[in-house]
Write a protein that holds these residues in place. Structure first.
Motif, mmCIF file in Angstrom:
data_model
loop_
_atom_site.group_PDB
_atom_site.id
_atom_site.type_symbol
_atom_site.label_atom_id
_atom_site.label_comp_id
_atom_site.label_asym_id
_atom_site.label_seq_id
_atom_site.Cartn_x
_atom_site.Cartn_y
_atom_site.Cartn_z
ATOM 1 N N LEU A 6 4.501 1.194 -2.225
ATOM 2 C CA LEU A 6 3.590 0.982 -3.344
ATOM 3 C C LEU A 6 2.264 0.459 -2.798
ATOM 4 C CD1 LEU A 6 5.982 -0.972 -5.781
ATOM 5 C CD2 LEU A 6 5.778 1.501 -5.430
ATOM 6 N N LYS A 7 1.165 0.984 -3.340
ATOM 7 C CA LYS A 7 -0.148 0.489 -2.928
ATOM 8 C C LYS A 7 -0.870 -0.103 -4.126
ATOM 9 C CE LYS A 7 -4.313 1.535 -0.439
ATOM 10 N NZ LYS A 7 -5.448 2.453 -0.366
ATOM 11 N N GLY A 8 -1.533 -1.232 -3.923
ATOM 12 C CA GLY A 8 -2.288 -1.877 -4.998
ATOM 13 C C GLY A 8 -2.634 -3.294 -4.601
ATOM 14 N N ASN A 9 -3.073 -4.063 -5.569
ATOM 15 C CA ASN A 9 -3.389 -5.472 -5.316
ATOM 16 C C ASN A 9 -2.113 -6.282 -5.462
ATOM 17 O OD1 ASN A 9 -6.330 -5.379 -4.978
ATOM 18 N ND2 ASN A 9 -6.300 -4.629 -7.094
ATOM 19 N N ILE A 10 -1.575 -6.706 -4.336
ATOM 20 C CA ILE A 10 -0.239 -7.301 -4.313
ATOM 21 C C ILE A 10 -0.355 -8.824 -4.427
ATOM 22 C CG2 ILE A 10 1.828 -7.602 -2.893
ATOM 23 C CD1 ILE A 10 1.012 -4.759 -1.711
ATOM 24 N N ILE A 11 0.373 -9.375 -5.390
ATOM 25 C CA ILE A 11 0.288 -10.815 -5.670
ATOM 26 C C ILE A 11 1.705 -11.370 -5.800
ATOM 27 C CG2 ILE A 11 -0.500 -12.566 -7.325
ATOM 28 C CD1 ILE A 11 -2.680 -10.628 -8.208
ATOM 29 N N HIS A 12 2.001 -12.424 -5.064
ATOM 30 C CA HIS A 12 3.284 -13.122 -5.219
ATOM 31 C C HIS A 12 3.138 -14.569 -4.762
ATOM 32 C CE1 HIS A 12 4.985 -12.259 -0.901
ATOM 33 N NE2 HIS A 12 3.665 -12.301 -0.887
ATOM 34 N N THR A 13 4.222 -15.330 -4.898
ATOM 35 C CA THR A 13 4.189 -16.756 -4.530
ATOM 36 C C THR A 13 5.364 -17.083 -3.612
ATOM 37 O OG1 THR A 13 5.232 -17.087 -6.693
ATOM 38 C CG2 THR A 13 2.966 -17.843 -6.472
ATOM 39 N N CYS A 21 -2.229 -13.220 -1.977
ATOM 40 C CA CYS A 21 -2.855 -12.029 -2.586
ATOM 41 C C CYS A 21 -3.290 -11.077 -1.489
ATOM 42 C CB CYS A 21 -4.090 -12.423 -3.383
ATOM 43 S SG CYS A 21 -3.753 -13.551 -4.743
ATOM 44 N N ILE A 22 -2.864 -9.839 -1.569
ATOM 45 C CA ILE A 22 -3.263 -8.837 -0.581
ATOM 46 C C ILE A 22 -3.963 -7.698 -1.311
ATOM 47 C CG2 ILE A 22 -2.469 -7.221 1.215
ATOM 48 C CD1 ILE A 22 -0.240 -10.095 0.132
ATOM 49 N N PRO A 23 -5.307 -7.685 -1.254
ATOM 50 C CA PRO A 23 -6.032 -6.631 -1.971
ATOM 51 C C PRO A 23 -5.749 -5.266 -1.341
ATOM 52 C CG PRO A 23 -7.557 -8.094 -0.792
ATOM 53 C CD PRO A 23 -6.187 -8.623 -0.545
ATOM 54 N N HIS A 24 -5.493 -4.304 -2.178
ATOM 55 C CA HIS A 24 -5.270 -2.922 -1.734
ATOM 56 C C HIS A 24 -4.289 -2.851 -0.564
ATOM 57 C CE1 HIS A 24 -8.308 -1.811 -4.578
ATOM 58 N NE2 HIS A 24 -9.134 -2.684 -4.051
ATOM 59 N N GLY A 25 -3.178 -3.554 -0.745
ATOM 60 C CA GLY A 25 -2.168 -3.590 0.311
ATOM 61 C C GLY A 25 -1.051 -2.578 0.067
ATOM 62 N N ILE A 37 4.379 -6.400 3.777
ATOM 63 C CA ILE A 37 3.147 -6.030 3.080
ATOM 64 C C ILE A 37 2.109 -5.805 4.171
ATOM 65 C CG2 ILE A 37 1.392 -6.764 1.429
ATOM 66 C CD1 ILE A 37 3.431 -8.842 0.390
ATOM 67 N N TYR A 38 1.395 -4.701 4.072
ATOM 68 C CA TYR A 38 0.481 -4.330 5.147
ATOM 69 C C TYR A 38 -0.890 -3.985 4.573
ATOM 70 C CZ TYR A 38 5.146 -3.546 7.082
ATOM 71 O OH TYR A 38 6.444 -3.700 7.449
ATOM 72 N N THR A 39 -1.926 -4.375 5.283
ATOM 73 C CA THR A 39 -3.263 -3.951 4.848
ATOM 74 C C THR A 39 -3.551 -2.537 5.342
ATOM 75 O OG1 THR A 39 -4.142 -5.137 6.738
ATOM 76 C CG2 THR A 39 -4.227 -6.270 4.628
ATOM 77 N N GLU A 40 -2.910 -2.156 6.466
ATOM 78 C CA GLU A 40 -2.944 -0.747 6.885
ATOM 79 C C GLU A 40 -1.508 -0.270 7.043
ATOM 80 O OE1 GLU A 40 -5.559 0.983 9.393
ATOM 81 O OE2 GLU A 40 -7.179 -0.471 9.088
ATOM 82 N N LEU A 41 -1.234 0.932 6.642
ATOM 83 C CA LEU A 41 0.146 1.420 6.663
ATOM 84 C C LEU A 41 0.596 1.673 8.116
ATOM 85 C CD1 LEU A 41 2.350 2.101 4.612
ATOM 86 C CD2 LEU A 41 1.612 4.487 4.744
#
Lengths: 421, 421
Positions: A6-13, A21-25, A37-41
């Motif tokens: 899944l790609k998108g703005n990933i948010i968890h705690t 928060c990982i923008p466009h991760g 979670i990766y910023t580049e695949l």
């Protein structure tokens, strides 16, 4: 091997204190195990299709740790009645109707649909005392992909005549229902569910403790919710200091137990919950609606007691756990005032944690996107919520979602590693 | 002669204690004066077309008695900050941007649209200190048919440098803005709007009292909201017992005044509000969000003080006054506990009354369907809210609407005798 990216703005705690928060991760799961979670695949995933949710938010599935499925029928009603009037006028007569499976089907379908549309992936659910309707509820949840512990409830005393079991009948029906359901579903499991101490004889509580142990089942009930209920328990069990010690005596407190409310715990009872590894279901909307009081959540968290959030339909009228997050902050501010500013109020990351990972631990590795966790994920489109997203941080966007989003904003869901919408 | 006949399930609260419900009734208005509610249409109206809303509910328009239009930009944000941090991080910098009319237009249009979609027909609104943006807000409200008292606000002390007037400049700009706007609109009027006592010098408060009197204007501000604010006022005006006496000294308290919050009134201050005929805007969501406290609404009602409801965007995050009704009951239950069960909690008819006729009296004969009242009416389709309507009384249906409805459920609106959607 089933891989989902899944790609998108990933948010968890991962921790309670702040959002990650990982923008466009890229969020990668293999066979329902999150890899990272990766910023580049990474190279090894380059040939696998990516589900690109663009600028949307991707958050863990929400966990509803205490909810009464049959009470969905009359949510939003009787909210200026006192608790006993409300139970007698709405709760008990409605629950009695679930003897009728065609009635049960209509409302349990509506209930499960509403949960799914509002971002819930996991829940701990009260049914009624009827085994057939409760099994039907389990079928419906399985079909809608809501992973749940569900209870046929027990009540054999201090209950209306038309909604009361015998002790032997209650235990026999419970054991048969356990045998009928415990291996039948993929997402759904039976849970031992005494309604609460006042409506269960000691014979039933003892038998339920034995069934929980015999079949290694999860346990769900109410605890120390209001002074009236607690008075009944003190009178019936004068040898115990608190509700917790009564449950413990019957073998009903362990790390597979979730107890709702816990508004008036004693010091000994707090310590007991911690030692037994019990999860507390905090239901802030219900606590006000039934005029019960404000539980000391900050104190529980400081002690390391496990806490999640519940909608408590229909003590609460909102089925969305985002609303429980907002209400938890609100109610904690009133607790802050009540405590003369001693109990600091809950923060936005804290309530998000409670509604995801805090409840999620009850189901295993659930409620976070850390490696090894199951893939429960909700996709949220916040573009209708006002100020354009590019003016806000991701922390601000998720806070706004908590306060302003509704079912229209949830656009995709994944539960236990599978797409589910 | 303009006659409007609406047919449907008519619900209103001529008195505070209970709903008056007329199933499938006719509501007749001539030239914006309600003639009556009829179960059969009187002979003289037989040739006039009936707008038949079938099984839908028809309720009075909702009245939002305290709301900050520019704060709509960041509603739902900063809700775990303390008040001063929130003002400095969100409120003041955002309000400063309303110097730019193109920015103001975007957000004021969104604000007015949201109000209209959520059933509000009347409102008392804070703008910013900028006269041009405030006049633009008035134009937009006029166009969207929201009948409102709107304020260019005053702040000439204890304010950030970038959002602070001189006393002379503040008064001169206010008078010019009054002259520019007081006869310009049909639905919208200027109101004298000091931000609150701490941000206004005594020179400005004195001048505003004179302007209110000279132009016979309505007045809108905050009162006795929190102990910090009240401490500043006590220090600046040691000769007065409370905020109310300071406003009164400057000629700012009369039956055209609405004051928000009133959480910590003194006995003398309560008596003063009653004597002056001031309306209190109760904003239950905001009271918790800013951790201010719980106002003694039951006591005010028992004394005969006028009370309405406010959303207080963005101290509150919900713009719908139905939500303020639900929150008012919820908060009153916590007050009931806080008062050791002395202050009985608010009932559903009571909060409906506060959100309609209670606020409506500030605008004249508004907020009820009694003969002689203006026609403000909202049509509500509750068919999506669960249990079929034929299983519920009209009292239950409106209670469910209060708790579960959102903008999707409002399907038509009438303001001041005209269709407005």
């Amino acid at each position: 091997m089933s891989t989902i990216i899944l790609k998108g703005n990933i948010i968890h705690t991962p921790s309670r204190t702040h959002f990650e928060c990982i923008p466009h991760g890229y969020l990668v799961s293999e066979n329902n195990q999150i890899q990272g979670i990766y910023t580049e695949l990474p190279e090894q995933y380059k040939n696998i299709p990516v589900q690109d949710y663009k600028d949307r938010l991707i958050i863990p599935g929400l966990c509803d740790m205490h909810v009464h499925a049959p009470q969905f029928v009359y949510r939003g009603l009787g909210l200026d009645l006192q608790l006993m009037d409300w139970l007698n006028h709405y709760a008990f007569p409605t629950e009695a109707r679930f003897q009728d499976l065609s009635y049960a089907r209509i409302y349990y379908e509506a209930f499960a649909d509403a949960m799914a549309k509002n971002g819930t992936s996991r829940a701990v659910i009260f049914g009624t005392l009827h085994a057939p309707a409760t099994e039907l509820l389990m079928e419906i949840l399985e079909q809608k992909k809501i992973a749940a512990y569900v209870g046929k409830i027990n009540m054999d005393t201090l209950s209306p005549d038309y909604l009361c079991e015998t002790p032997e009948g209650s235990l026999a029906a419970t054991e048969q229902w356990i045998l009928d359901t415990k291996d039948r579903f993929h997402y759904v499991q039976p849970a031992i569910t005494p309604r609460f101490i006042p409506t269960c004889s000691s014979e039933v509580l003892k038998g339920l403790g034995e069934l929980a142990s015999k079949y290694d089942l999860h346990i769900h009930s109410h605890i120390s919710e209001d002074l009236g209920e607690m008075g009944i328990v003190r009178e019936r069990y004068p040898q115990y200091d608190n509700d917790g010690e009564v449950y413990d005596h019957f073998g009903l407190l362990n790390d597979k137990t979730v107890m709702a409310h816990f508004i008036y715990p004693t010091d000994r009872e707090l310590e007991l919950m911690k030692q037994r590894g019990v999860t507390i279901a905090h239901c802030p909307q219900s606590n006000g609606n039934v005029a019960a009081g404000i539980p000391p959540i900050r104190r529980m968290l400081d002690m390391g007691i496990k806490v999640g959030l519940g909608s408590d339909i229909a003590g609460g009228y909102s089925i969305c756990i985002l609303r429980a997050m907002a209400d938890a902050v609100y109610l904690s501010k009133l607790k802050w005032l009540e405590s003369k500013k001693q109990d600091s109020f809950l923060t936005i990351p804290e309530v998000f944690y409670l509604g995801t990972k805090g409840g999620g631990q009850f189901f295993g590795k659930v409620g976070s996107f850390e490696p090894g966790y199951e893939l429960d994920a909700m996709v949220v489109d916040d573009s209708s919520l006002g100020t354009p997203a590019d003016c806000l941080t991701l922390e601000e966007r998720i806070e706004r979602v908590i306060h302003l989003a509704d079912d229209r904003n949830f656009t995709a869901r994944y539960v236990a590693g599978e797409a589910a919408l």
